[in-house]
Design an enzyme around this catalytic site. Structure first.
Site, PDB file in Angstrom:
ATOM      1  N   ASN A   1     -10.447  -2.828  -6.399  1.00 28.98           N
ATOM      2  CA  ASN A   1      -9.411  -1.699  -7.356  1.00 28.98           C
ATOM      3  C   ASN A   1     -10.091  -1.792  -8.669  1.00 28.98           C
ATOM      4  O   ASN A   1      -9.621  -0.806  -9.278  1.00 28.98           O
ATOM      5  CB  ASN A   1      -8.079  -2.270  -7.567  1.00 28.98           C
ATOM      6  CG  ASN A   1      -7.248  -2.395  -6.180  1.00 28.98           C
ATOM      7  OD1 ASN A   1      -6.434  -3.262  -5.933  1.00 28.98           O
ATOM      8  ND2 ASN A   1      -7.522  -1.412  -5.393  1.00 28.98           N
TER       9      ASN A   1
ATOM     10  N   ASP B   1       0.889  -1.108   0.120  1.00 25.08           N
ATOM     11  CA  ASP B   1       0.031   0.082  -0.072  1.00 25.08           C
ATOM     12  C   ASP B   1       0.862   1.208  -0.144  1.00 25.08           C
ATOM     13  O   ASP B   1       2.032   1.108   0.433  1.00 25.08           O
ATOM     14  CB  ASP B   1      -1.002  -0.104   1.270  1.00 25.08           C
ATOM     15  CG  ASP B   1      -2.251   1.119   1.143  1.00 25.08           C
ATOM     16  OD1 ASP B   1      -2.461   1.580  -0.064  1.00 25.08           O
ATOM     17  OD2 ASP B   1      -2.732   1.353   2.264  1.00 25.08           O
TER      18      ASP B   1
HETATM   19  C1  FPP Z   1      -1.676   0.372  -3.391  1.00 24.63           C
HETATM   20  O1  FPP Z   1      -1.044   1.643  -3.213  1.00 24.63           O
HETATM   21  C2  FPP Z   1      -1.399  -0.641  -4.411  1.00 24.63           C
HETATM   22  C3  FPP Z   1      -2.070  -1.055  -5.596  1.00 24.63           C
HETATM   23  C4  FPP Z   1      -3.373  -0.807  -5.430  1.00 24.63           C
HETATM   24  C5  FPP Z   1      -1.523  -1.726  -6.495  1.00 24.63           C
HETATM   25  C6  FPP Z   1      -0.145  -2.503  -6.222  1.00 24.63           C
HETATM   26  C7  FPP Z   1       0.679  -2.625  -7.452  1.00 24.63           C
HETATM   27  C8  FPP Z   1       1.957  -2.531  -7.778  1.00 24.63           C
HETATM   28  C9  FPP Z   1       2.703  -2.477  -6.475  1.00 24.63           C
HETATM   29  C10 FPP Z   1       2.502  -2.422  -8.985  1.00 24.63           C
HETATM   30  C11 FPP Z   1       2.359  -3.719  -9.834  1.00 24.63           C
HETATM   31  C12 FPP Z   1       2.300  -4.952  -9.484  1.00 24.63           C
HETATM   32  C13 FPP Z   1       3.092  -6.037  -9.925  1.00 24.63           C
HETATM   33  C14 FPP Z   1       3.009  -7.050  -9.405  1.00 24.63           C
HETATM   34  C15 FPP Z   1       3.877  -5.745 -11.101  1.00 24.63           C
HETATM   35  P1  FPP Z   1      -2.257   2.719  -3.593  1.00 24.63           P
HETATM   36  O2  FPP Z   1      -2.415   3.094  -4.832  1.00 24.63           O
HETATM   37  O3  FPP Z   1      -3.593   2.340  -2.825  1.00 24.63           O
HETATM   38  O4  FPP Z   1      -1.643   3.886  -2.430  1.00 24.63           O
HETATM   39  P2  FPP Z   1      -2.339   4.925  -1.863  1.00 24.63           P
HETATM   40  O5  FPP Z   1      -3.109   4.326  -0.609  1.00 24.63           O
HETATM   41  O6  FPP Z   1      -1.453   5.754  -1.192  1.00 24.63           O
HETATM   42  O7  FPP Z   1      -3.275   5.841  -2.854  1.00 24.63           O
END
Ligand code: FPP
Length: 249
Positions: free
Chosen positions: A75, A27
Site C-alpha cells: 500500500n 477490501d
Molecule cells: C482496501 O480497499 C482497503 C485498504 C487498503 C485500507 C483499509 C483501511 C480502512 C478500512 C480504514 C482505516 C483503517 C482503520 C483501522 C481506521 P481498496 O482501497 O483497495 O479498495 P478497492 O480495491 O476497491 O480500490
C-alpha cells in the site's frame, strides 16, 4: 459465501464453537466510493466506520482476537495523497477509540513494519497500546505496513542470528520455533479468514498463520459490510466441518 446475507442474530451462535481468532482482509473501499462518485478517501472513511462496527460485534459476542489488514507493505505504492489520508484516518482512529477500548477492556496491538509509519502515527499507536496493555477481554491486532513474506524473512533472519550465536541448534527448529519468531507469537492462529469485495486472493496476509483457517469471501464491499453479515458468516463457520487434514471418525 454468497453476497445475499440472511441476517442472523448473535443469540443463534454456539459459544463453544466461536473462532478464537478472526482475521479480515478489508477490501473494496475504493470501489465503494467509485460507485457513488465519491473519492477513494471517502471510501476509506466509511471503511473506518465499518471497523468500529466489527470491533464492537467481536467484543459483544466474545471473540478473543481480531486482526484487521489495515495497510499492507504494498500500500505504500499508492498515491501520496491516499497514503497520507490513510495515515491520518489511522491516527484519528487511534486517538478517538481510546475511551471505547478502555470501556470494553480491549487491548490494542500492531503487527508489521511499525518503524515505517510516520512518527506522529507511531506516537499515537504506542500511547494507545500502552494505555490498553492490561485489557484482557479481547485484542484488536492492526496489521500496519504488514506483508506476510516480509514477516517470514524477518523470522528467518531472527532464527539464523540465534543459530550463528549458538543459542539454538538446527535440529531444534520446529513449527513452534517458526511461530514464536513471527509478529503473531503467542496469538492463536486465525480460525476464520474473511475477505470482502469478492477477490479470491490472500494478498500476502498471514501466510504462515492461515494454514488451517476457514476462508469466507463475500462480494460485499468493506464499507457495506455489516454486523448482520458478519454474524451470518460466523454461523456458516460453525457449520463447517473442520478436519485439519484428518478423516472424521
Ligand atoms: C482496501 O480497499 C482497503 C485498504 C487498503 C485500507 C483499509 C483501511 C480502512 C478500512 C480504514 C482505516 C483503517 C482503520 C483501522 C481506521 P481498496 O482501497 O483497495 O479498495 P478497492 O480495491 O476497491 O480500490
Amino acid at each position: 459465501m454468497s453476497s445475499s446475507p440472511s441476517f442472523s442474530d448473535s443469540a443463534e451462535l454456539d459459544p463453544q464453537l466461536l473462532p478464537a481468532h478472526v482475521a479480515i482482509i478489508m477490501d473494496g473501499n475504493g470501489r465503494w466510493a467509485k460507485k457513488r462518485l465519491l473519492n477513494r478517501i471517502q471510501g476509506h472513511e466509511k471503511g473506518a466506520e465499518t471497523v468500529r462496527t466489527i470491533v464492537r460485534t467481536c467484543r459483544e459476542i466474545g471473540i478473543s482476537h481480531l486482526t484487521l489488514y489495515a495497510f499492507s507493505t504494498e500500500n505504500w505504492q499508492r498515491s501520496r495523497v491516499e497514503v497520507e489520508a490513510l495515515m491520518l484516518l489511522l491516527k484519528r482512529f487511534l486517538v478517538d477509540e481510546r475511551s471505547e477500548l478502555m470501556e470494553n477492556q480491549i487491548r490494542l496491538d500492531a503487527i508489521g513494519q511499525i518503524e515505517r509509519l510516520p512518527e506522529d502515527v507511531r506516537k499515537q499507536l504506542q500511547s494507545t497500546m500502552q494505555l490498553t496493555a492490561e485489557n484482557r477481554e479481547m485484542t484488536l491486532h492492526l496489521a500496519l505496513s504488514y506483508g506476510g513474506r516480509a514477516e517470514i524473512v524477518r523470522m528467518v533472519r531472527a532464527i539464523a542470528d540465534k543459530l550463528t550465536a549458538g543459542g539454538i541448534r538446527d535440529e531444534d527448529i520446529s513449527e513452534e520455533t517458526v511461530s514464536r519468531h513471527l509478529y503473531t507469537a503467542g496469538i492463536p492462529d486465525p480460525d476464520l479468514l474473511i475477505r470482502t469485495s469478492g477477490e479470491m486472493r490472500i494478498s500476502n496476509f498471514l501466510l504462515w498463520q492461515i494454514a488451517y483457517a476457514e476462508i469466507f469471501v463475500t462480494d460485499t464491499l468493506w464499507p457495506d459490510f455489516s454486523r448482520e453479515e458478519f454474524l451470518d458468516i460466523l454461523q456458516a463457520f460453525q457449520k463447517r466441518d473442520r478436519r485439519f487434514g484428518k478423516v472424521k471418525e
